[in-house]
Design an enzyme around this catalytic site. Structure first.
Site, PDB file in Angstrom:
ATOM      1  N   LYS A 115       0.873  -1.169   0.000  1.00 45.22           N
ATOM      2  CA  LYS A 115       0.000   0.000   0.000  1.00 45.22           C
ATOM      3  C   LYS A 115       0.915   1.225   0.000  1.00 45.22           C
ATOM      4  O   LYS A 115       1.515   1.581   1.014  1.00 45.22           O
ATOM      5  CB  LYS A 115      -0.907   0.003   1.232  1.00 45.22           C
ATOM      6  CG  LYS A 115      -1.944   1.103   1.194  1.00 45.22           C
ATOM      7  CD  LYS A 115      -2.998   0.886   2.250  1.00 45.22           C
ATOM      8  CE  LYS A 115      -4.196   1.791   2.085  1.00 45.22           C
ATOM      9  NZ  LYS A 115      -3.886   3.201   2.054  1.00 45.22           N
ATOM     10  N   ASP A 117       2.306   4.875  -0.001  1.00 42.76           N
ATOM     11  CA  ASP A 117       1.851   6.060   0.705  1.00 42.76           C
ATOM     12  C   ASP A 117       2.126   7.293  -0.149  1.00 42.76           C
ATOM     13  O   ASP A 117       3.131   7.973   0.015  1.00 42.76           O
ATOM     14  CB  ASP A 117       2.594   6.141   2.050  1.00 42.76           C
ATOM     15  CG  ASP A 117       1.910   7.103   2.996  1.00 42.76           C
ATOM     16  OD1 ASP A 117       0.826   7.606   2.650  1.00 42.76           O
ATOM     17  OD2 ASP A 117       2.472   7.351   4.076  1.00 42.76           O
ATOM     18  N   TYR A 225      -1.722  -0.033 -10.011  1.00 45.01           N
ATOM     19  CA  TYR A 225      -2.238  -1.238  -9.372  1.00 45.01           C
ATOM     20  C   TYR A 225      -3.662  -1.606  -9.760  1.00 45.01           C
ATOM     21  O   TYR A 225      -4.260  -2.476  -9.148  1.00 45.01           O
ATOM     22  CB  TYR A 225      -2.125  -1.147  -7.849  1.00 45.01           C
ATOM     23  CG  TYR A 225      -2.580   0.181  -7.275  1.00 45.01           C
ATOM     24  CD1 TYR A 225      -3.910   0.586  -7.342  1.00 45.01           C
ATOM     25  CD2 TYR A 225      -1.662   1.031  -6.665  1.00 45.01           C
ATOM     26  CE1 TYR A 225      -4.315   1.789  -6.819  1.00 45.01           C
ATOM     27  CE2 TYR A 225      -2.058   2.244  -6.125  1.00 45.01           C
ATOM     28  CZ  TYR A 225      -3.391   2.621  -6.205  1.00 45.01           C
ATOM     29  OH  TYR A 225      -3.786   3.816  -5.690  1.00 45.01           O
ATOM     30  N   LYS A 312      -3.212  -2.044   7.668  1.00 52.71           N
ATOM     31  CA  LYS A 312      -2.359  -0.874   7.919  1.00 52.71           C
ATOM     32  C   LYS A 312      -1.313  -1.189   8.970  1.00 52.71           C
ATOM     33  O   LYS A 312      -1.652  -1.710  10.035  1.00 52.71           O
ATOM     34  CB  LYS A 312      -3.219   0.270   8.439  1.00 52.71           C
ATOM     35  CG  LYS A 312      -4.106   0.864   7.367  1.00 52.71           C
ATOM     36  CD  LYS A 312      -3.517   2.147   6.872  1.00 52.71           C
ATOM     37  CE  LYS A 312      -4.630   3.127   6.588  1.00 52.71           C
ATOM     38  NZ  LYS A 312      -4.247   4.459   6.477  1.00 52.71           N
ATOM     39  N   CYS A 406      24.103  31.094  23.536  1.00 47.42           N
ATOM     40  CA  CYS A 406      24.619  30.023  22.688  1.00 47.42           C
ATOM     41  C   CYS A 406      25.372  28.984  23.541  1.00 47.42           C
ATOM     42  O   CYS A 406      26.229  29.349  24.342  1.00 47.42           O
ATOM     43  CB  CYS A 406      25.559  30.613  21.637  1.00 47.42           C
ATOM     44  SG  CYS A 406      26.325  29.356  20.613  1.00 47.42           S
ATOM     45  N   CYS A 409      29.268  29.328  22.495  1.00 46.43           N
ATOM     46  CA  CYS A 409      30.097  30.523  22.662  1.00 46.43           C
ATOM     47  C   CYS A 409      29.491  31.532  23.621  1.00 46.43           C
ATOM     48  O   CYS A 409      30.026  32.613  23.808  1.00 46.43           O
ATOM     49  CB  CYS A 409      30.368  31.160  21.301  1.00 46.43           C
ATOM     50  SG  CYS A 409      28.906  31.928  20.592  1.00 46.43           S
ATOM     51  N   CYS A 424      22.317  32.151  16.860  1.00 40.24           N
ATOM     52  CA  CYS A 424      23.472  32.718  17.539  1.00 40.24           C
ATOM     53  C   CYS A 424      24.108  33.697  16.545  1.00 40.24           C
ATOM     54  O   CYS A 424      24.508  33.292  15.457  1.00 40.24           O
ATOM     55  CB  CYS A 424      24.483  31.633  17.901  1.00 40.24           C
ATOM     56  SG  CYS A 424      26.088  32.338  18.340  1.00 40.24           S
ATOM     57  N   CYS A 430      31.989  31.637  16.740  1.00 41.91           N
ATOM     58  CA  CYS A 430      31.285  30.494  17.318  1.00 41.91           C
ATOM     59  C   CYS A 430      31.763  29.235  16.569  1.00 41.91           C
ATOM     60  O   CYS A 430      31.496  29.074  15.371  1.00 41.91           O
ATOM     61  CB  CYS A 430      29.786  30.725  17.149  1.00 41.91           C
ATOM     62  SG  CYS A 430      28.776  29.425  17.819  1.00 41.91           S
TER      63      CYS A 430
HETATM   64  S1  IVH Z   1      -6.482  -0.556  -4.770  1.00 40.94           S
HETATM   65  C1  IVH Z   1     -11.085   0.187  -4.837  1.00 40.94           C
HETATM   66  N1  IVH Z   1      -3.960  -0.931  -4.362  1.00 40.94           N
HETATM   67  O1  IVH Z   1      -5.012   3.313  -0.983  1.00 40.94           O
HETATM   68  C2  IVH Z   1      -9.855   0.661  -4.216  1.00 40.94           C
HETATM   69  N2  IVH Z   1      -4.920   1.075  -3.529  1.00 40.94           N
HETATM   70  O2  IVH Z   1      -7.622   3.395   0.714  1.00 40.94           O
HETATM   71  C3  IVH Z   1      -8.760   0.563  -5.174  1.00 40.94           C
HETATM   72  N3  IVH Z   1      -3.323   2.581  -2.443  1.00 40.94           N
HETATM   73  O3  IVH Z   1      -7.041   5.534  -2.738  1.00 40.94           O
HETATM   74  C4  IVH Z   1      -7.477   0.840  -4.554  1.00 40.94           C
HETATM   75  N4  IVH Z   1      -1.542   1.315  -2.736  1.00 40.94           N
HETATM   76  O4  IVH Z   1      -4.573   5.668  -3.137  1.00 40.94           O
HETATM   77  C5  IVH Z   1      -4.994  -0.105  -4.163  1.00 40.94           C
HETATM   78  N5  IVH Z   1      -1.714  -1.408  -4.114  1.00 40.94           N
HETATM   79  C6  IVH Z   1      -2.736  -0.583  -3.930  1.00 40.94           C
HETATM   80  C7  IVH Z   1      -2.601   0.657  -3.277  1.00 40.94           C
HETATM   81  C8  IVH Z   1      -3.730   1.457  -3.089  1.00 40.94           C
HETATM   82  C9  IVH Z   1      -2.004   2.460  -2.254  1.00 40.94           C
HETATM   83  C10 IVH Z   1      -4.143   3.707  -1.971  1.00 40.94           C
HETATM   84  C11 IVH Z   1      -4.996   4.329  -3.038  1.00 40.94           C
HETATM   85  C12 IVH Z   1      -6.395   4.314  -2.532  1.00 40.94           C
HETATM   86  C13 IVH Z   1      -6.220   4.044  -1.083  1.00 40.94           C
HETATM   87  C14 IVH Z   1      -7.370   3.206  -0.625  1.00 40.94           C
END
Ligand code: IVH
Length: 680
Positions: A115, A117, A225, A312, A406, A409, A424, A430
């Site tokens: 997942k 970020d 994805y 998560k 500081c 110094c 400083c 310094c």
């Molecule tokens: S599938 C129907 N695959 O997670 C949902 N989402 O909470 C399709 N995300 O908005 C999402 N990695 O931005 C999917 N391998 C992954 C992902 C992924 C990150 C994010 C995505 C989505 C959020 C879902």
């Protein structure tokens, strides 16, 4: 070259460059050198300039951006962008698995993915070409950020291979890998801009920028994805990923087909272990039912698919004792509080220190030595204190009184109004400031004196040989040879003695000698004017051409230079108003350090003395090309319209404010054609 030849050559170069982009950014397996790549790109650029109407829709020249979006168009998603249900434990995952088994009574498999970020994106392709990129927005409608997304080199503008549907959508995540993020943030700090808290924020900020040429400079990447469309012949998610990959998209190798919940849990645990080694941030795992037919059977709730869920990772957090607070002084004199913690295991490393940022944060958290504090290592690299367990606080503890002097110094600290940072002001005496300035001066992006490292600079300083950067150029072989330092000595025990041998001394002198040919723009960066980072130094060097004219520039004039605002201009003026700085610069100049831009062979003096402001989008040249043309014909570029401006060169979609200002000040407004007339 005639039109027909150009048509062929442009197609060939476009395909060739796109192929090499793919090898480099998607496969990470380049086949040609950067130089050869640049040569191809340059040739294409030239041809597209000569035959603008022949440029192809998948031209890689779009990767450098140039299009300015004033307001992002809102687009309704063909398929809503749903979210995923979250789970945080094995038992919640087992509930999810149980729900699926109720609907599907046959064999099924899961696909586990990372997942990412970042920021989710929906890409539309028509007949193999990228036609639209839209952010998630509220899931129903998002913003059209196509111009910005086109600059991301791992996203294909034109698909490879065959067998793709004539129209479809791809969903994925735009990310900023950590390394690029760190470098990018460092640069922001240098120019006095607030750094982004984490790569996700930096990505979101980048995608919403108006000038796509700026987005092109940000180190964005992506992973896709999911694939959406009508009448797709793909039977499973894994097949979709493979197809996407064969069409040139970047998919993740950390993907696993799992036939049981145990396999899923194993993948989660294994990923947890390698998580901190991945070059980008992830915040969990996504688990999806593999077969499309089974997904359809399971369907959706109002918000999310029933066939997928996310697991998560907990932001790793621990409680430990805050032992004390140290204060560190950087090269600019900025004082940063750092927490010393009782050592504790967190996200695979032992944490002993954490950032406390500045006085305001300490006050807001009311954190006190002796407190039990919550330490987290989330998206950020440096662990931070995020809270205090007040219930465990010692009755007699007192709020932290931020130091007034500081720690190095003892000079009284100063704070610029409206800023959270204490400084400083004793920059000449310094020690950490002097050492910091020397280290900055010799660093790779500055004077690049690699025969001197941090340790050696410290030795020179400790032995009283250098107090400021100009002293480096007075060093002699006699001063260096045999110079000693004892390292690692502890009470009662002798440490190891280090001394400069012949070769070391020679190397150092050679490195210093070589630095005399470092271009002026890097010298300007090296002397360490507050807020003058690499990019700003370049702009200033190109505008002012030499140190003398820069040092004489006033505040009003400076702010007309591109990218120079009040804060930077103020810092430059303050720097040059100090006689000791002027003296140091004079010594550097005397020593032979470059204090001016090399003479560029100007094409003409036709624009000599003329100041231009270039704004908007142009048809024949990119904005940067136009600015270069102005310079090589003797003119100057400014960032904003003022009474010193001679011409406002107006492209399409120019900001109305600039035009208004030009009209008010009776500055001539000219078109691209008129400009070309002036120089030809
Ligand atoms: S599938 C129907 N695959 O997670 C949902 N989402 O909470 C399709 N995300 O908005 C999402 N990695 O931005 C999917 N391998 C992954 C992902 C992924 C990150 C994010 C995505 C989505 C959020 C879902």
């Amino acid at each position: 070259m005639n039109r027909d030849e150009a048509t062929l050559r442009i197609r060939l170069l476009t395909d060739d460059i796109n192929h090499h982009n793919y090898l480099y950014y998607v496969m990470a397996q380049p086949e040609i050198t950067d130089y050869d790549f640049d040569m191809l790109l340059e040739e294409l650029n030239r041809l597209e300039k000569d035959f603008p109407d022949l440029a192809l829709p998948d031209s890689p020249t779009q990767r450098v951006g140039g299009q300015v979006t004033r307001e992002f168009r809102s687009v309704v998603h063909t398929y809503p962008m749903l979210s995923l249900g979250n789970t945080y434990s094995e038992s919640e995952l087992s509930d999810f698995d149980g729900r699926i088994r109720k609907t599907i009574d046959e064999q099924f498999e899961y696909i586990c993915e990372l997942k990412f970020d970042g920021v989710s994106i929906s890409l539309t392709y028509q007949d193999g070409l990228l036609v639209q990129a839209v952010t998630r927005g509220d899931g129903v409608q998002g913003d059209d950020v196509t111009a910005n997304v086109r600059t991301i080199r791992s996203i294909p503008l034109k698909l490879r291979g065959s067998g793709y549907p004539s129209q479809f959508e791809v969903r994925g995540e735009i990310i900023m890998p950590r390394k690029g993020f760190d470098a990018f943030n460092e640069e922001r700090i240098e120019i006095g801009e607030a750094p982004f808290a984490n790569p996700r924020n930096a990505t979101a900020g980048s995608l919403k920028m108006q000038d796509s040429a700026e987005v092109a400079k940000r180190p964005l990447d992506n992973f896709v994805y999911s694939l959406l469309g009508e009448n797709l012949s793909l039977r499973s998610h894994l097949e979709s990923l493979k197809a996407l990959n064969s069409w040139g998209f970047k998919t993740s190798e950390h993907t696993r087909l799992c036939s049981s919940l145990d396999d899923v849990v194993a993948f989660i645990n294994e990923t947890g272990l390698i998580r901190s080694n991945l070059p980008y941030d992830i915040d969990g795992i996504v688990i999806k039912v593999n077969l499309v037919a089974q997904q359809q059977l399971l369907g959706f709730t109002a918000k999310s698919p029933r066939w997928a869920i996310s697991y998560k990772f907990k932001a790793e957090q621990v409680v430990t004792k805050l032992l004390s607070i140290d204060y560190q002084v950087g090269r600019t004199g900025a004082v940063t509080p750092v927490a010393n913690l009782r050592p504790v295991q967190l996200a695979g490393t032992v944490v002993k220190r954490a950032s406390l940022h500045n006085a305001d944060i300490i006050e807001k958290l009311d954190v006190r030595p002796g407190d039990q504090v919550f330490v987290e290592k989330g998206g950020e690299i440096i662990p931070k204190i995020i809270g205090v367990d007040y219930s465990k606080r010692d009755l007699f503890s007192e709020p932290v009184a931020f130091i007034t002097n500081c720690p190095e110094c003892d000079t009284r600290l100063e704070r610029i109004e409206g800023e959270a940072v204490w400084y400083c002001p004793n920059e000449d005496n310094c020690p950490p400031q002097i050492k910091g300035k020397l280290e900055h001066f010799i660093s790779r992006k500055a004077m690049n004196i690699d025969s001197l490292g941090e340790g050696k600079v410290e030795m020179l300083f400790d032995n009283g040989l250098v107090k400021n950067v100009a002293d480096l150029y007075d060093l002699t072989y006699e001063m260096l040879f045999g110079l000693e330092k004892v390292i690692g000595g502890v009470e009662g025990k002798k440490g190891k003695k280090l001394s400069f041998k012949e070769k070391t001394a020679e190397n150092i002198l050679q490195g210093i000698e070589r630095s005399k040919s470092v271009p002026f723009e890097r010298v300007l960066y090296a002397i360490g004017i507050r807020y003058v980072g690499e990019t700003v130094a370049k702009k200033l060097a190109r505008h002012y051409k030499n140190m003398d004219s820069l040092s004489n520039a006033g505040l009003e004039e400076l702010i007309t230079v591109e990218e120079i605002g009040d804060k930077i201009a103020g810092s430059i003026v303050a720097y040059f108003s100090e006689p000791k700085h002027l003296e140091m610069i004079a010594r550097l100049k005397e020593a032979g350090v470059m204090m001016e831009q090399p003479e560029t062979a100007n094409l003409s003096d036709k624009l000599s003395g003329r100041v231009f402001v270039v704004s908007g989008v142009f048809s024949r040249f990119s904005r940067d090309q136009i600015k270069l043309l102005i310079e090589v014909h003797g003119g100057k570029n400014a960032g904003s319209v003022s009474k010193n401006t001679d011409y406002l060169l107006a492209g399409e979609k120019m900001g109305p404010e600039k035009r208004k200002k030009a009209e008010q000040l009776s500055v001539a407004i000219i078109t691209e054609e008129e400009f070309i007339g002036m120089i030809s």
